[in-house]
Design a protein around this motif. Structure first.
Motif, PDB file in Angstrom:
ATOM      1  N   ASN A  10       1.008  -1.127  -0.044  1.00 11.56           N
ATOM      2  CA  ASN A  10       0.073   0.086   0.163  1.00 11.56           C
ATOM      3  C   ASN A  10       0.973   1.251  -0.025  1.00 11.56           C
ATOM      4  O   ASN A  10       2.222   1.266  -0.226  1.00 11.56           O
ATOM      5  CB  ASN A  10      -1.147   0.079   1.091  1.00 11.56           C
ATOM      6  CG  ASN A  10      -0.382  -0.185   2.486  1.00 11.56           C
ATOM      7  OD1 ASN A  10       0.861   0.250   2.698  1.00 11.56           O
ATOM      8  ND2 ASN A  10      -0.800  -0.599   3.316  1.00 11.56           N
ATOM      9  N   LYS A  11       0.158   2.426   0.082  1.00 16.69           N
ATOM     10  CA  LYS A  11       0.982   3.623   0.049  1.00 16.69           C
ATOM     11  C   LYS A  11       2.018   3.615   1.437  1.00 16.69           C
ATOM     12  O   LYS A  11       3.008   4.494   1.130  1.00 16.69           O
ATOM     13  CB  LYS A  11       0.205   4.836   0.145  1.00 16.69           C
ATOM     14  CG  LYS A  11      -0.667   4.991  -1.096  1.00 16.69           C
ATOM     15  CD  LYS A  11      -1.809   6.121  -1.018  1.00 16.69           C
ATOM     16  CE  LYS A  11      -2.637   6.311  -2.269  1.00 16.69           C
ATOM     17  NZ  LYS A  11      -3.621   7.248  -2.309  1.00 16.69           N
ATOM     18  N   LYS A  12       1.797   2.978   2.304  1.00 11.44           N
ATOM     19  CA  LYS A  12       2.659   3.318   3.570  1.00 11.44           C
ATOM     20  C   LYS A  12       3.762   2.150   3.381  1.00 11.44           C
ATOM     21  O   LYS A  12       4.595   1.821   4.446  1.00 11.44           O
ATOM     22  CB  LYS A  12       1.774   2.982   4.795  1.00 11.44           C
ATOM     23  CG  LYS A  12       0.722   3.857   5.170  1.00 11.44           C
ATOM     24  CD  LYS A  12       0.181   3.400   6.455  1.00 11.44           C
ATOM     25  CE  LYS A  12      -0.916   4.491   6.528  1.00 11.44           C
ATOM     26  NZ  LYS A  12      -1.686   4.056   7.810  1.00 11.44           N
ATOM     27  N   LYS A  13       3.851   1.541   2.204  1.00  9.36           N
ATOM     28  CA  LYS A  13       4.901   0.537   1.767  1.00  9.36           C
ATOM     29  C   LYS A  13       4.761  -0.745   2.886  1.00  9.36           C
ATOM     30  O   LYS A  13       5.840  -1.428   3.128  1.00  9.36           O
ATOM     31  CB  LYS A  13       6.468   1.294   2.064  1.00  9.36           C
ATOM     32  CG  LYS A  13       6.512   2.016   1.308  1.00  9.36           C
ATOM     33  CD  LYS A  13       6.898   1.767   0.074  1.00  9.36           C
ATOM     34  CE  LYS A  13       7.302   3.139  -0.901  1.00  9.36           C
ATOM     35  NZ  LYS A  13       7.104   3.010  -2.321  1.00  9.36           N
ATOM     36  N   GLU A  14       3.484  -1.002   3.212  1.00  4.05           N
ATOM     37  CA  GLU A  14       3.123  -2.228   4.155  1.00  4.05           C
ATOM     38  C   GLU A  14       2.374  -3.307   2.985  1.00  4.05           C
ATOM     39  O   GLU A  14       1.916  -2.898   2.234  1.00  4.05           O
ATOM     40  CB  GLU A  14       2.141  -1.910   5.168  1.00  4.05           C
ATOM     41  CG  GLU A  14       2.760  -0.985   6.232  1.00  4.05           C
ATOM     42  CD  GLU A  14       1.518  -0.422   7.378  1.00  4.05           C
ATOM     43  OE1 GLU A  14       0.634  -0.280   6.660  1.00  4.05           O
ATOM     44  OE2 GLU A  14       2.137   0.039   8.266  1.00  4.05           O
ATOM     45  N   ASP A  16      -0.227  -5.170   1.664  1.00  3.58           N
ATOM     46  CA  ASP A  16      -1.821  -4.920   1.433  1.00  3.58           C
ATOM     47  C   ASP A  16      -2.276  -6.437   1.339  1.00  3.58           C
ATOM     48  O   ASP A  16      -3.176  -6.671   2.128  1.00  3.58           O
ATOM     49  CB  ASP A  16      -1.918  -4.072   0.414  1.00  3.58           C
ATOM     50  CG  ASP A  16      -3.507  -3.233   0.716  1.00  3.58           C
ATOM     51  OD1 ASP A  16      -3.850  -3.593   2.055  1.00  3.58           O
ATOM     52  OD2 ASP A  16      -3.864  -2.802  -0.023  1.00  3.58           O
TER      53      ASP A  16
END
Length: 190
Positions: A10-14, A16
């Motif tokens: 995802n955008k937080k680099k986690e 998804d």
């Protein structure tokens, strides 16, 4: 089955979620196993092949498996069989020799098709008398064969270690010499 896993971030680099895909590699594995088998086995007979024999000659230490005996067998008249009856009959004769060897060798013995009409049985921790007894059984089995329009016979000889200082080549040479002596004596009857 080979599974590919691709993480989707995802955008937080986690992570998804993970996308998984699978590929059936059964056929590739079967082909790899076939190539590995044929690397050290004769395609016609399934016995070990010349490459395996050459490796065995390099790696075997006589002291580890003393006494060692070699039996060398030569299918008599293969060229004549091929010329008179065709190569399929020649192949049948080769297969019958291989079958007779397999029927009489012990589980720990190694049967090898060295070349077109030459075979070797490698006996570890075995004296010459036992190897010769196996050779006689192989010959009797072949003489009793009735499946071909011709008589199948082999010339064979046994060589054995005489001391732990013998080389594998010495033993092989003794077996080869014994086989050729027998071949000369039997050639007139062929």
């Amino acid at each position: 089955m080979y599974v590919f896993q691709t993480p989707i971030l995802n955008k937080k680099k986690e992570v998804d979620y993970i996308v998984c895909s699978a590929e059936d590699i059964t056929e590739e594995k079967r082909q790899e196993e076939q190539v590995a088998f044929l690397t050290i086995h004769d395609q016609l007979t399934g016995l070990k092949n010349r490459r395996f024999f050459d490796d065995l000659m390099q790696k075997t230490n006589v002291e580890d498996v003393f006494p060692i005996s070699f039996m060398m067998l030569d299918l008599n008249g293969l060229k004549l069989i091929n010329d008179a009856f065709g190569h399929l009959e020649g192949d049948k004769a080769i297969l019958q020799v291989a079958s007779a060897i397999m029927a009489h060798k012990r589980a720990e013995d190694i049967a090898i098709r060295l070349s077109g009409d030459e075979f070797i049985v490698f006996f570890m921790k075995t004296d010459k008398k036992i190897a010769q007894n196996i050779g006689q059984h192989i010959q009797q089995t072949l003489e009793a064969q009735k499946e071909t329009p011709f008589k199948i016979s082999v010339s064979w000889g046994v060589g054995m270690t005489e001391s732990k200082e013998d080389s594998i080549l010495d033993i092989f040479k003794r077996a080869e010499d014994a086989m050729y002596k027998r071949k000369l004596l039997e050639s007139s009857s062929m």
